[in-house]
Enzyme design. Structure first.
Site: not given
Ligand code: GLP
Length: 251
Positions: A68, A137, A144, A139
């Protein structure tokens, strides 16, 4: 899913050993990296650089892939993951430029960049061993939570908590709101995955991701489907897991 609970120091050694063995077995391995604070807190790159300087770990024929990158930052911006990799890892090891791969932070056409990244992954034959962190969260890479998760590399809108905040952004500079990330399908194609999460702050998400249902609202939960994944936790991040789910090592 093999879950190991150990001290930070032990995790660094175990993860280092796993990457070392992979390179010993196949010096041309394709290794997937991760950014974030976990590899730095635990000193993974420092350990690998030391092993490499001691002649134990040889990256010279390996291909190194980052899954990423923050989107919209100019090339060379200190907050790009590309610069992170140079600063923390590549400066100390011998990896040829053409075998370092990361999505561009400022491509002319982001959709095309995603397609090119998938093509490159096919071309190198896929990732042999992927290192992963775990976002607060849920990810992984930068996939996401959402109603659906793209299978292939895509442009993702970042949740507020995932955006870089305390970084080196100049006045008037836009903090990135998007990233390019591999898709959940791309990630699951990695032949082996090592996920590391440490600290009490990760205890809830570790429990949700690895004992809860598989759901797009917790992208890491899909890793439960992977046939060859090792999860390394410390006492803090494992605090909410039932003890029968993990093996504790002590050194
Ligand atoms: C970043 C990266 C992820 C990483 C995650 C966890 O957002 N894109 O690949 O796994 O954060 O970061 P940390 O280790 O800082 O908790």
């Amino acid at each position: 899913m093999n879950i190991i609970v150990a001290t930070g120091e032990e995790i660094t050694k175990l993860v280092g050993d796993q990457f070392n063995e992979q390179l010993d077995k196949n010096p041309k391995s394709v290794l997937g990296m991760t950014t974030g604070s976990t590899p730095l807190t635990l000193g993974f790159f420092k350990d690998w650089i030391e092993r490499s300087k001691a002649g134990k770990m040889d990256f010279s024929e390996a291909t190194i892939i980052n899954p990423d990158e923050l989107l919209g930052l100019p090339e060379g911006h200190p907050e790009t993951y590309k610069v992170y990799m140079e600063q923390h890892f590549f400066h100390g090891v011998d990896v040829a430029e053409e075998r370092k791969h990361i999505p561009h932070s400022h491509p002319d056409d982001a959709e095309e960049e995603c397609r090119a990244f998938e093509k490159m992954l096919d071309h190198v034959g896929g990732v042999d061993l992927q290192l992963s962190g775990l976002g607060g969260n849920g990810h992984v890479a930068f996939i996401e939570p959402g109603k659906e998760l793209p299978a292939d590399t895509f442009v993702v809108n970042l949740e507020d908590e995932s955006r870089p905040h305390d970084g080196q952004f100049g006045e008037g500079e836009q903090v990135p709101t998007q990233a390019i990330t591999v898709g959940i399908g791309t990630l699951l194609k990695s032949r082996k995955i090592v996920l590391v999460a440490v600290g009490e702050g990760k205890a809830d998400i570790v429990k949700t991701a690895f004992t809860g249902p598989i759901t797009t609202e917790v992208p890491a939960s899909f890793l439960q489907l992977h046939p060859n994944i090792t999860v390394y936790l410390d006492e803090g991040s494992a605090a909410k897991l039932p003890e029968n789910l993990y093996t504790k090592v002590s050194g």
